[in-house]
Each structure stands twice: as C-alpha cells, then as structure tokens.
Write an enzyme that holds these catalytic residues in place. Structure first.
Site, mmCIF file in Angstrom:
data_model
loop_
_atom_site.group_PDB
_atom_site.id
_atom_site.type_symbol
_atom_site.label_atom_id
_atom_site.label_comp_id
_atom_site.label_asym_id
_atom_site.label_seq_id
_atom_site.Cartn_x
_atom_site.Cartn_y
_atom_site.Cartn_z
ATOM 1 N N GLU A 1 0.831 -1.189 0.000
ATOM 2 C CA GLU A 1 0.000 0.000 0.000
ATOM 3 C C GLU A 1 0.874 1.251 0.000
ATOM 4 O OE1 GLU A 1 -4.043 -1.442 2.150
ATOM 5 O OE2 GLU A 1 -2.437 -0.923 3.514
ATOM 6 N N CYS B 1 3.464 8.463 1.303
ATOM 7 C CA CYS B 1 4.038 7.511 2.250
ATOM 8 C C CYS B 1 4.286 6.212 1.489
ATOM 9 C CB CYS B 1 3.043 7.318 3.398
ATOM 10 S SG CYS B 1 3.628 6.190 4.655
ATOM 11 N N CYS C 1 6.283 -6.912 6.927
ATOM 12 C CA CYS C 1 7.418 -6.436 7.726
ATOM 13 C C CYS C 1 7.817 -7.556 8.677
ATOM 14 C CB CYS C 1 7.015 -5.194 8.523
ATOM 15 S SG CYS C 1 8.400 -4.369 9.336
ATOM 16 N N CYS D 1 6.621 -5.081 15.684
ATOM 17 C CA CYS D 1 6.342 -4.088 16.723
ATOM 18 C C CYS D 1 4.899 -4.318 17.181
ATOM 19 C CB CYS D 1 6.522 -2.670 16.169
ATOM 20 S SG CYS D 1 8.193 -2.372 15.584
ATOM 21 N N CYS E 1 1.816 -2.291 15.792
ATOM 22 C CA CYS E 1 1.758 -2.028 14.352
ATOM 23 C C CYS E 1 1.060 -3.156 13.613
ATOM 24 C CB CYS E 1 3.178 -1.839 13.805
ATOM 25 S SG CYS E 1 3.191 -1.484 12.036
ATOM 26 N N GLY F 1 7.001 -2.021 5.988
ATOM 27 C CA GLY F 1 8.364 -2.534 5.919
ATOM 28 C C GLY F 1 9.376 -1.682 6.652
ATOM 29 N N GLU F 2 10.553 -2.257 6.836
ATOM 30 C CA GLU F 2 11.658 -1.552 7.473
ATOM 31 C C GLU F 2 12.655 -1.182 6.373
ATOM 32 O OE1 GLU F 2 12.728 -0.090 10.262
ATOM 33 O OE2 GLU F 2 14.548 0.220 9.083
ATOM 34 N N SER G 1 12.304 6.638 7.734
ATOM 35 C CA SER G 1 12.002 6.281 9.113
ATOM 36 C C SER G 1 12.476 4.861 9.386
ATOM 37 C CB SER G 1 10.487 6.370 9.343
ATOM 38 O OG SER G 1 10.168 5.992 10.666
ATOM 39 N N SER H 1 11.897 5.591 15.080
ATOM 40 C CA SER H 1 10.715 5.133 15.826
ATOM 41 C C SER H 1 11.159 4.705 17.216
ATOM 42 C CB SER H 1 10.068 3.962 15.088
ATOM 43 O OG SER H 1 9.567 4.408 13.846
ATOM 44 N N LEU H 2 11.196 5.647 18.134
ATOM 45 C CA LEU H 2 11.741 5.363 19.466
ATOM 46 C C LEU H 2 10.699 4.664 20.346
ATOM 47 C CD1 LEU H 2 14.327 5.708 21.118
ATOM 48 C CD2 LEU H 2 13.413 7.857 21.968
ATOM 49 N N HIS H 3 9.625 5.339 20.641
ATOM 50 C CA HIS H 3 8.430 4.750 21.289
ATOM 51 C C HIS H 3 8.577 4.304 22.738
ATOM 52 C CE1 HIS H 3 6.812 5.097 17.363
ATOM 53 N NE2 HIS H 3 7.259 3.967 16.877
ATOM 54 N N ASN I 1 -2.952 4.644 16.573
ATOM 55 C CA ASN I 1 -4.049 4.331 15.657
ATOM 56 C C ASN I 1 -4.437 2.872 15.842
ATOM 57 O OD1 ASN I 1 -4.175 6.901 14.186
ATOM 58 N ND2 ASN I 1 -2.128 6.330 13.455
ATOM 59 N N CYS J 1 -0.783 5.876 10.277
ATOM 60 C CA CYS J 1 0.461 5.210 10.687
ATOM 61 C C CYS J 1 0.168 3.874 11.335
ATOM 62 C CB CYS J 1 1.198 6.032 11.739
ATOM 63 S SG CYS J 1 1.667 7.628 11.215
HETATM 64 N N1 SAH Z 1 9.718 0.349 9.898
HETATM 65 C C1 SAH Z 1 9.906 1.782 9.854
HETATM 66 C C2 SAH Z 1 8.950 2.445 8.899
HETATM 67 C C3 SAH Z 1 7.512 2.445 9.356
HETATM 68 S S1 SAH Z 1 7.095 4.087 9.700
HETATM 69 C C4 SAH Z 1 9.815 2.345 11.255
HETATM 70 O O1 SAH Z 1 9.474 1.580 12.156
HETATM 71 O O2 SAH Z 1 10.134 3.496 11.477
HETATM 72 C C5 SAH Z 1 5.601 3.972 10.474
HETATM 73 C C6 SAH Z 1 5.562 4.725 11.788
HETATM 74 O O3 SAH Z 1 4.277 4.529 12.392
HETATM 75 C C7 SAH Z 1 6.577 4.180 12.771
HETATM 76 O O4 SAH Z 1 7.042 5.204 13.614
HETATM 77 C C8 SAH Z 1 5.725 3.221 13.543
HETATM 78 O O5 SAH Z 1 6.305 2.861 14.755
HETATM 79 C C9 SAH Z 1 4.459 3.998 13.681
HETATM 80 N N2 SAH Z 1 3.313 3.151 13.997
HETATM 81 C C10 SAH Z 1 3.189 1.825 13.805
HETATM 82 N N3 SAH Z 1 1.990 1.405 14.222
HETATM 83 C C11 SAH Z 1 1.330 2.481 14.686
HETATM 84 C C12 SAH Z 1 0.023 2.676 15.228
HETATM 85 N N4 SAH Z 1 -0.836 1.665 15.329
HETATM 86 N N5 SAH Z 1 -0.332 3.930 15.606
HETATM 87 C C13 SAH Z 1 0.535 4.959 15.452
HETATM 88 N N6 SAH Z 1 1.774 4.829 14.928
HETATM 89 C C14 SAH Z 1 2.172 3.602 14.562
#
Ligand code: SAH
Length: 379
Positions: free
Chosen positions: A104, A117, A124, A128, A131, A179-180, A211, A233-235, A310, A353
């Site tokens: 997509e 995007c 992937c 995570c 995700c 994907g990463e 990212s 993507s620290l989180h 999300n 996202c």
């Molecule tokens: N694999 C890469 C590229 C994906 S970017 C990465 O992890 O950075 C997509 C972004 O959306 C990342 O920051 C990811 O962590 C974030 N993301 C994933 N699932 C999400 C969700 N359910 N709600 C909000 N952000 C999310």
C-alpha cells in the site's frame, strides 16, 4: 513470470523493466546498444522528468533507437488493485506487483504540499506490538523499481508530468509505509537516488524522510550516502519496555541507537532528527517517561513527533488521553524540543500510521535475500 503490462500484448513479457535502473546502469545498457552517452540522458529525462511510458512517443530520439528500446525493455508501473479516499482527503492505493503480492501507499494532502508515504517491503519482519503491518504473513523486499514505482504512479494519478512549479500535489516523500527500509537498504537507496536526481524527479533530500525502527549500524550510511531526513521510531525510553514493543531493540538497544543518531552526518549541517513516539495509554505516556526522553536525547538536534496510537482490529493497546499527550508534550517542549502531535490522517480507510496491511494469500518467502534477516512475523 512477470504479469503483462498494458504496453506488452505478448505474454509472458520477458523484456527487462527499465524503471529502477540506476543512472550508471542505464548508461551502461545504452552504451552496450552502441548508442552515444547523450541518449541515456535523453531517455532518463523522458522516464523521470516527463513520466514517459511509451518509447514510441519519446520523439526526441531516433525511430530506430525507440524501436530497439521497445524490443528490450518495458516501462512498468504497479497495478492499482484498490483505491480508497478518506473523508479528510487522504488516499490509499493497494498496489498489485508483478508476482501477485501487494503493498500500500498513501497520499496525505496538506496546505500547500502533499506527502506520499511509500512502502519498502511486502509486510514487515519487525513485529512491533502496536503495528498492524507486523502481523502480516508474507514478507519480501521490494525492488528499487517497485519502490520508485509508487512515486511514479502517484505522479501519473495527479497528472504531474512534468511537475508543475506551483500547487504540486506531491512534494514530499516519507519512507514510512510497510516494511523496514533499512532491512532493504540497497534497493531503498537506489530508488531514492533516482527520486533525488536533479534531471529527473528532482525531489530534494530535505523533502524525503526515511524512518527506521532502529537498524543502528546502517544509520551512518543513510546520512553519508543519501543525506535525507532521518526519523527514528523510538516509542519507549527504557530497554525493558522497548524490547517488548519494538523487539529490534534486543539487537540494537537504546544507547546504541542514540549513539548512531548523535553521529548522523547531516546533523553537522544544522539538520534535525525526528523521534517518533507512539502514545500508548498507561504504557509509555507518563511525565516520567517524557523526562527520561528529554534526558536521552539531550544534545541531539531533534524534534519529537508524538503519534496518537491508531487502533486496528484486535490491537492490544489503547491511545493515550488528550490530556496525557498534552502533559507529555509540555515536558518535551519545556526542554526546548518541538513536540508536535501528529494529526491522524485517513483513519477511516485504515491509512494512518501503523494501519497498513495488505492481505496476501502467499506465505512463501521470496528467494530474494534480505539484507539483514530478522525472524519472520509468523515464525
Ligand atoms: N519500519 C519503519 C517504517 C515504518 S514508519 C519504522 O518503524 O520506522 C511507520 C511509523 O508509524 C513508525 O514510527 C511506527 O512505529 C508507527 N506506527 C506503527 N503502528 C502504529 C500505530 N498503530 N499507531 C501509530 N503509529 C504507529
């Protein structure tokens, strides 16, 4: 093995796809056909500045040369399997690739600009926890042509060939789809180099953001070789939690990741890193977390993008309250870092996202090797 493209009546089409060849590869191919170097340049212009898909209409080149190209190559695009438009104007395309798998891409219109995007893999491997893409079974790397194809297709859809100088609908690229990107570095780099080429799509490196979930050893190369904007993507601010919700942390823990960020070459050019931080209720959203975040990134020119979680069907988290997000943002802002809250876009069509997931029947992994294979999602 390739599905026939509209240009090719004969099936199967064994001609080579010209989209995604690096500039020097294309030059070598044209030289091997006995043509002078300027032909490769003309062809590049047709493909990437004019969006040409039909060699016979590339009329600045001789008829014989066009016929020879037609024999050898095709100019492919991913096929649109489904198109959805959100009530907020966000669009999502489900794209069918030549081998039948699907990815997509999402277009997010904003005042005076528009961001595409782009996906780098089918599915992937990272898993995570928050995700949706991480729950998809089939995973393979996209080719450079398939990554670039998403950008070309958006330009086709918007009729932006050549790109208008004002009111463009596609101005920015974020490698934030499925994907990463750093598990498919070579193909992503090749696609982005083509996208940045000043004689083609000419998208500035400052308008491209890559990212990563944290493939620390490759971050330096992104800076030195591509110079694009970097998002991390620290989180989570403690390894114990990050190990659980972003499992790649077990391989490259927070300290190692932040060390790579401090050394990111473009930072010397007054550039900033974006730290992405998904807001998960009661998990990572306390003010103590915010204070620790500020301590961790001290000295790194950066901004912190707070992403309201999300949801997706079956997701094991809830989004933090607005008040919690606000409190978190205040702490980060008070320490001198911009901390915008990312407005969710396209939630109604699962385009926001972390919501991307293209159902794919196949479970077989591609023969194409991953740069740095991680365990597949369903292993
Ligand atoms: N694999 C890469 C590229 C994906 S970017 C990465 O992890 O950075 C997509 C972004 O959306 C990342 O920051 C990811 O962590 C974030 N993301 C994933 N699932 C999400 C969700 N359910 N709600 C909000 N952000 C999310």
């Amino acid at each position: 093995m390739n599905a026939p493209t509209p240009e090719a009546q004969a099936s199967p089409d064994s001609r080579r796809d010209i989209v995604g060849l690096a500039r020097d590869q294309l030059a070598a191919e044209i030289a091997a056909m006995g043509e002078p170097a300027f032909r490769a340049r003309q062809l590049w212009h047709w493909l990437y500045a004019r969006g040409g898909r039909d060699f016979s209409r590339m009329t600045t080149m001789s008829k014989d040369f066009r016929a020879a190209l037609e024999m050898r190559y095709r100019v492919s695009r991913p096929a649109i399997a489904q198109h959805q438009q959100s009530e907020d104007g966000t669009q999502k395309w489900l794209l069918r690739l030549a081998d039948g798998s699907a990815v997509e891409s999402v277009h997010i219109p904003e005042d005076g600009r528009g961001t595409l995007c782009v996906s780098s893999q089918v599915g992937c491997t990272l898993t995570c926890r928050f995700c949706h893409t991480g729950t998809q079974r089939m995973v393979r790397n996209l080719s450079a042509g398939e990554i670039l194809g998403q950008i070309l297709l958006a330009r086709d859809e918007f009729g932006e060939w050549p790109a208008p100088s004002t009111n463009r609908r596609l101005t920015n690229i974020v490698m934030m789809g499925m994907g990463e990107p750093l598990y498919n570095y070579d193909n992503v780099a090749q696609a982005l180099r083509i996208a940045m080429d000043p004689e083609g799509l000419a998208i500035s490196r400052r308008k491209i953001t890559l990212s990563t979930a944290g493939v620390a050893p490759l971050i330096k190369r992104v800076g030195a070789e591509l110079g694009v904007m970097l998002a991390i993507s620290l989180h989570a601010v403690h390894d114990e939690l990050r190990d659980r919700i972003v499992p790649i942390n077990k391989k490259y823990p927070i300290a190692e990741l932040l060390r790579a960020c401090r050394d990111y070459p473009p930072l010397k050019n007054a550039r900033r890193i974006t730290f992405e931080y998904v807001m998960l209720k009661g998990v990572n959203d306390s003010t103590a977390d915010a204070r620790e975040l500020v301590r961790l990134i001290a000295g790194i020119p950066s901004k912190v993008n707070l992403i309201p979680f999300n949801a997706w069907p079956g997701a094991p988290f809830e989004c933090s309250s607005n008040a919690a997000i606000e409190r978190f943002a205040q702490v980060v802002m008070a320490a001198g870092y911009p901390s915008p809250v990312r407005t969710p876009r396209g939630r109604d069509i699962l385009a926001a996202c972390g919501q991307l997931k293209s159902a794919s029947e196949k479970t077989r992994k591609s023969a194409r090797a991953m740069d740095d294979p991680a365990p597949p999602a369903t292993a």
